[in-house]
Write a protein that holds these residues in place. Structure first.
Motif, PDB file in Angstrom:
ATOM      1  N   THR A 292      75.184  30.966  92.427  1.00 59.75           N
ATOM      2  CA  THR A 292      74.131  32.065  93.217  1.00 59.75           C
ATOM      3  C   THR A 292      74.203  33.932  93.217  1.00 59.75           C
ATOM      4  OG1 THR A 292      73.817  29.834  94.534  1.00 59.75           O
ATOM      5  CG2 THR A 292      72.804  32.257  95.472  1.00 59.75           C
ATOM      6  N   SER A 293      73.256  34.033  92.925  1.00 52.06           N
ATOM      7  CA  SER A 293      73.468  35.852  92.602  1.00 52.06           C
ATOM      8  C   SER A 293      73.717  36.690  93.218  1.00 52.06           C
ATOM      9  CB  SER A 293      72.270  36.240  91.781  1.00 52.06           C
ATOM     10  OG  SER A 293      72.552  37.244  91.462  1.00 52.06           O
ATOM     11  N   TYR A 294      74.528  36.764  93.831  1.00 55.37           N
ATOM     12  CA  TYR A 294      75.207  37.327  94.895  1.00 55.37           C
ATOM     13  C   TYR A 294      75.928  39.333  94.362  1.00 55.37           C
ATOM     14  CZ  TYR A 294      74.060  33.780  98.628  1.00 55.37           C
ATOM     15  OH  TYR A 294      74.593  32.937  98.997  1.00 55.37           O
TER      16      TYR A 294
ATOM     17  N   GLN B  44      80.625  37.468  91.538  1.00 48.02           N
ATOM     18  CA  GLN B  44      80.471  35.876  90.958  1.00 48.02           C
ATOM     19  C   GLN B  44      81.854  35.115  91.544  1.00 48.02           C
ATOM     20  OE1 GLN B  44      80.824  34.846  87.390  1.00 48.02           O
ATOM     21  NE2 GLN B  44      78.468  34.829  87.546  1.00 48.02           N
TER      22      GLN B  44
ATOM     23  N   SER C  78      80.100  34.416  95.082  1.00 53.68           N
ATOM     24  CA  SER C  78      79.513  33.402  95.444  1.00 53.68           C
ATOM     25  C   SER C  78      80.709  31.940  94.773  1.00 53.68           C
ATOM     26  CB  SER C  78      79.050  33.306  93.661  1.00 53.68           C
ATOM     27  OG  SER C  78      78.159  34.220  93.701  1.00 53.68           O
TER      28      SER C  78
ATOM     29  N   ARG D 109      80.394  29.069  98.240  1.00 55.38           N
ATOM     30  CA  ARG D 109      79.646  27.500  98.285  1.00 55.38           C
ATOM     31  C   ARG D 109      81.046  26.114  98.903  1.00 55.38           C
ATOM     32  NH1 ARG D 109      77.208  26.630  91.835  1.00 55.38           N
ATOM     33  NH2 ARG D 109      75.213  27.738  92.626  1.00 55.38           N
TER      34      ARG D 109
END
Length: 570
Positions: free
Chosen positions: A10-12, A15, A18, A22
């Motif tokens: 997911t783009s935050y 990475q 992210s 997750r």
């Protein structure tokens, strides 16, 4: 490219964060770091209380998960749209593209290294193949399998050719309300897809022919243990796809030669006319156009080999017992390109060579002793179908394959419904029933209304078949002398829109023609005066998207923006 849980982060803007986030959330479901470090196999869950064809999906999911885990990968189940033929309004075809879009986007959005797509009812497997053809990860398909056969008064009974046969008898007054109710209770005797060579069975078999599922998965019954073992094997193979950086995608497997193999089998098996629309959509996703000339050529040289309803007498469980797709392909070996690879790692030739002999079986015939000397489907052209139409010649009446009759025109499905059973309808058995504005745009969704019922007053006289033509589809379980998929449709300005009641219609399947018998000058005058019947454009939502972007039958009724950018005929 990253794999497993690290795939498709997911783009935050960070990475590392992210992946941290997750993992934090997925651990709420009790996963360990060991499990989360494995390659991931997604499993699409198409179970629905509205879809009895998929009633065994929970059991198949558990078996597939077992196969994935035994092979060292991590299964992750996710839901998608599920479509059942008789529960979707206005028609399941209207929703096929929506299911394909949603499935493609869920595959693309979520972290998985391979995916198992479980489908069965008519439009679900095509939607999933379309989705996977547009995706970049390996996919393997798991059909749900055909239902069991029921019994009624000493004869076998199965959905859904027998549905139509008994309903026709009821409409003609041959059986009463009590008997049709009894039949209704027995037609679908277990979960699973229709047990004749309808669209569901056709597409499941073609999935196997084209190398997209494990051998025998195209025909194994839904309610038998073999189907569950095939699900476990599907999981094992999917795990191997997830760990192999060179694993083939659907785009790699569906070469022009593999698609031609599918056309060969389609002609020999008595398959559904719907398969033509679905294959056109699938090939469009690959940047190809379905070769209708080759389909028709094969229909002239490949005879009907499979003795299943509606072109024959038997059911899918007998086809499976006779050896299923492998035995059929063995009979067609001279026309099959055996070098085509399958998702299982073998070539289709190796799969054919591994087929066991079934001594004494008569369900799958040989080329030398076919069920019928003609193939399943013929492609027609003429002034009524400049871009083509099709007829399931194997399920048509031989004496009607060359016929001229007076047109009796219905302007819509509603018009047909209101008038077809009227005793005042001016119609004889020699007439040609014409239905228009039932195509992709006109209906909308190109419903299975092409199987126009025999007018009630003729049914009571014992009439069983008539020539019927339309821009609609018909169920793969249906039978009769029915011309379908006329392109372009009336609502898109096709010549079907100019036919008037009383005009003469000529059908000549041998010459591959369907024509209105009027002078060319009159034809040109009517076309020049034709005002395209325009249905009101929906204001919003999927209905507006469908109306604006749907393609014609010869292009697969897909959306124009979902086809591959470069199309070429193969």
């Amino acid at each position: 490219m990253s794999s497993g849980l690290r795939r498709k982060l997911t783009s935050y803007g960070d990475q590392g964060f992210s992946l941290f986030l997750r993992k934090a959330f997925i651990k709420a479901m009790g996963y360990s770091d060991d499990a989360l470090d494995r390659p991931i196999v997604g499993i699409a869950n198409t179970y629905s209380d509205f879809n009895p064809c998929h009633g065994n999906v929970p059991q198949l999911i558990e078996a597939a998960k077992r196969g994935v885990m035994l092979a060292g990968a991590m299964p992750m189940v996710f839901p998608t749209i599920s479509i059942h033929e008789s529960f979707a309004s206005p028609t399941s075809m209207y929703l096929r593209n929506l299911m394909a879009m949603e499935t493609e986007e869920m595959i693309r959005a979520q972290p998985m290294d391979a995916v198992i797509l479980i489908g069965g009812c008519d439009k679900t497997l095509p939607a999933q193949i379309m989705a996977a053809a547009s995706s970049e990860i390996p996919a393997i398909f798991l059909p749900t399998g055909p239902m069991a056969v029921g019994h009624h008064k000493g004869e076998r009974l199965g959905a859904c050719t027998d549905c139509r046969r008994f309903w026709g008898r009821f409409r003609a007054g041959e059986i009463d309300e009590a008997e049709i109710t009894d039949v209704n209770n027995k037609l679908a005797s277990s979960v699973g897809t229709c047990t004749v060579m309808g669209t569901a069975s056709t597409m499941a078999n073609l999935t196997e022919v084209m190398g997209l599922c494990v051998p025998r998965a195209g025909s194994a019954p839904a309610a038998e243990s073999e189907r569950v073992r095939l699900a476990e094997e599907t999981g094992r193979i999917a795990a191997g796809l997830a760990t192999n950086p060179d694993a083939p995608t659907v785009r790699d497997i569906l070469t022009p030669a593999a698609i031609r193999n599918g056309l060969v089998a389609l002609q020999a098996m008595g398959g559904s006319t719907n398969a033509v629309v679905h294959l056109a959509a699938i090939t469009g996703r690959l940047g190809l156009r379905l070769d209708m000339a080759e389909l028709d050529r094969l229909g002239k040289i490949i005879p009907l080999l499979v003795d299943l309803q509606p072109s024959g007498q038997h059911y899918m469980e007998q086809f499976h017992e006779a050896g299923g797709v492998q035995t059929l392909l063995k009979a067609l070996r001279h026309e099959i390109d055996g070098s085509q690879r399958t998702v299982c790692g073998k070539t289709i030739g190796e799969v054919i060579d591994a087929a066991a002999d079934e001594p004494g079986q008569t369900i799958i015939r040989t080329i030398e002793k076919p069920l019928k000397p003609i193939g399943t489907i013929a492609v027609l052209y003429g002034n009524l179908a400049p871009r083509g139409a099709i007829i399931k010649q194997s399920a048509a009446s031989k004496d009607l394959l060359q016929h001229e009759g007076r047109a009796v025109v219905f302007d819509s499905v509603e018009d047909m419904t209101l008038r077809i059973d009227s005793d005042d309808l001016d119609v004889t058995a020699e007439d040609v029933l014409v239905l228009r504005n039932a195509g992709p745009k006109g209906a909308p969704g190109m419903p299975e209304a092409g199987y126009l019922p025999i007018p009630r007053k003729l049914a009571r006289q014992g009439v069983k078949d008539m020539v019927r033509i339309s821009d609609a589809r018909m169920s793969g379980t249906a039978f009769g002398t029915i011309v379908l998929h006329i392109a372009p449709e009336a609502a898109a300005g096709g010549p079907l829109a100019i036919v008037r009641t009383g005009d003469r219609i000529r059908l000549d399947v041998k010459e591959r023609r369907i024509d209105i018998a009027i002078d060319q000058s009159e034809f040109d005058r009517r076309m020049a005066e034709l005002e395209t019947i325009s249905t009101p454009e929906p204001a919003r939502g999927y209905a507006k998207l469908f109306h604006t972007h749907v393609l014609q039958a010869d292009e697969g009724v897909d959306f124009d923006f979902l086809q591959h950018e470069e199309l070429e005929t193969k």
